[in-house]
Design an enzyme around this catalytic site. Sequence first.
Site, PDB file in Angstrom:
ATOM      1  N   GLY A  30       0.794  -1.213   0.000  1.00 44.11           N
ATOM      2  CA  GLY A  30       0.000   0.000   0.000  1.00 44.11           C
ATOM      3  C   GLY A  30       0.825   1.261   0.000  1.00 44.11           C
ATOM      4  O   GLY A  30       2.057   1.241   0.153  1.00 44.11           O
ATOM      5  N   ASP A  58       6.018  -8.494  12.356  1.00 40.69           N
ATOM      6  CA  ASP A  58       7.036  -7.612  11.773  1.00 40.69           C
ATOM      7  C   ASP A  58       7.420  -6.523  12.768  1.00 40.69           C
ATOM      8  O   ASP A  58       7.458  -5.337  12.435  1.00 40.69           O
ATOM      9  CB  ASP A  58       6.516  -6.995  10.474  1.00 40.69           C
ATOM     10  CG  ASP A  58       7.649  -6.410   9.610  1.00 40.69           C
ATOM     11  OD1 ASP A  58       8.815  -6.827   9.811  1.00 40.69           O
ATOM     12  OD2 ASP A  58       7.365  -5.556   8.763  1.00 40.69           O
TER      13      ASP A  58
END
Length: 861
Positions: free
Chosen positions: A124, A236
């Site tokens: 994105g 992450d």
Amino acid sequence: MGLWACLAAARAGRRHGAPCRRCRMTHAMDPQAWQRLKVLLAEGLSLAVEERPGFIDRVCGEDDALRRELESLLAASDLSGTPLDSHPSEQLLDALGMPSTPAWIGRRLGAYRLVALIARGGMGEVYRGERADGQYEQQVAVKLVRESLDREFLRQRFDAERRILATLDHPNLAKMLDAGMADDGSPYFVMEFVDGQPIDAYCESGQLGIEARLRLFRTVCQVVEYAHRQGVVHRDLKPSNILVTAQGVVKLVDFGIAKRIGPAGGTAVTATAQRALTPEYASPEQVRGEAATPASDIYALGVVLYRLLTHASPYGDTTGDNYALTRAICDTEPLPPSRAHDAAGQAPSRALRRRLQGDLDAVVLMALRKQADHRYACAEALGDDIFRHLEGLPVQARRGALSYRLGRLLLRHKAVAGAVLFANVALIAGIGVASYQAVQARQQRERAQHHAQSVRRLANSFMFEVHDAIAELPGTTAARKLLVQNSLKYLEELSAESTGDATLRMELAIAYRKIGDIQGRAFTANLGDPDGALKSYARGVALLDGMPGEAAQRELVNLYKRQAGVLVMRVESAGALAAASKAVAIAQGIANAHPDSEADLMLLATTHGQHAQAMQGAGKMDDFMVESEKAATLLRRVLARNPDQRDAQLYLSSHYSQLGDRYLERDTTPETSKLAYDAFSQGVALLERALAAKPDDALISARIGSMSDDVGRALLRLNRPAEARTQHLKALAIWDRLSGADPANARYRFERAHSLGQLGTALIATGDTKEARQRLQTAVDIFEGLPAGSQQDAYPRYTQAANLFHLGQALLAQGDKPAAKQRYEQSVAMLDDVEKRFGTGAGNVSAQDVRAAIERLASAH
């Protein structure tokens, strides 16, 4: 075909003894060789094609079977499947060649205008946006799916991230504010704009010491623990995804590859998504291609903490050597932080080495253990050890650390370590651990005896002074919870040793009352846990039952009142009336003994007000009017003596609110609707005078928001929808501001959904069905993200059903009959549940109304 697709085919071939059709090979190797092949394949795929032959020669040597397998898999990987199968560098080059982003800048999405590109990632683009509808000023971050690439796959991942964010609400998480579709069909969502630095950069720029870094890191552990409890693994965690604002507030961001934990405790994974990771912060199981679990996030937290304390990687200098990095992650035990060399090769100073030796070495190394089940059991446990270290208490990581290290040593050198050596080492380790634990136990007893009184004073200071000082400030719900819970924990520990201490029992009862308020007190800032609130209030009552003295009696009144308030919200009328009656009887006795006491007059007035609310919930409207007027009379007496008495102003405004509700419930004539409008308006005027004296008071602002919606309801009854729209927009602006400042506050989020629903109803009456549809859809989405406890209460559940019905009306007005029918059916199912569990209420929408709408829709076909 990429790494994980190729490996999946290879594993299938190995199980069935058949060749892989893409790789043209068979796979018959033992599990250890298979694991090695996966590591080497990952390393090879990270290299340019021209570098791979030299790599194969270096790692395979004389092992021809390994060479054939590795060459075949690397050749198969050149066949492209989806964009996620290609090397990240190829995606980056592709991204650089994409259409430029300025086409989005200046465009409007919903209520926001995009003003600048902040970042571009694999899935994105993130833009800085600003509020563009004139309601108020606000900076936001807007995330859109990237153009090109595998559009459908990215949409699925984007939607997954959006669904995850919709369920998370924590002051240290970037909050999702809105979502929708752009004109071209691109999905987007709107996030809180975080103006901050990565945590490591923040620590360096501020030259923070070890203690300050640890306190920041403990906050990170708390927010990660929250995500895990909601069933989300981040996958992450790294400094660039942990931002710190200029005010020192930690914000965890970027859930782009986060995953929900499956029912069995593992994660539902896909082959492609599993490789979307940052190797330097990945756990051994992630590198091996196994499922990521909460333990994987704990490992990543260990890497982050190592870097914050040492300015170095736990893997030494592996820059540019992915093979060495992979081996270090999976096999090599890191040096303790006190012995780590920084990026420049410098050893820690003597002072820093002394600071890190012992506790901090043990904490970091426990988080970085190779076996997932040997790490901290949860992120909260890691954060708790940080807290224990800061408080000078023994850390849990040092228990069993020696036996763990010896076990790892034996695993790495099992050819040398025979049974005799193992037995001797185990004996020595056992003696060492037992001795250490004995010393530790003695130290804990001494510390407990020495600090008991100081701990009690500290707990009371946080519970009474600090909590009360911030209770009315916006954005403090989570902080208040943490303060009171920690104080309560210490007091309960002391209570076990001081059962006959009446003062301590009083302190505990007050602590339970404050915990209950934060959990789910009706009509105040809370976390949406009414069941927990009732349990806390009951524990407070049990502590004070039979205790003499007016102080204990006053506290009992407060506890009974709160019980009644929660039970009213749950439409448990008998219980609400019983609790409120007990409160009135005790409060009346106290007021009779002190007729000139303003505080005791207030106590009695608010107790009559709560009793009136219980009467209203039970349908005893004549009794409600009597009790409500008793409360108002007492409040007016207080205001006659002290016109600026804030609590009297607040409670008298509640009287006007209840009175207006009574008029709206009585009938729908214009005359009665005008009486309701006048009562609500009186309440708003009273509150606005109070707010002028205390502009930062969140409670007063919240009451104005609620009563502005009430004014709007009355105006709609009077057939003045445009004026009603203005009142609902006023309320919505208040709830937007309060919920934005205090994301953990479930009540603010519900009230925001309620205002959006009221606004949608007014918009339908004005004929603006397009905006009504958008507002009502947002209201429905907010409700679905509320805590489960809040969703089950009668009023929120009825409100959601009404919003679904009105959304169906807006959809029908726009010609979308199938969607309208779906919303009607959802609404009637929820209303049936509400009416079955709580009885038929006095709302504007009933299950019978919705069924009639469904029948009309069917006959129209």
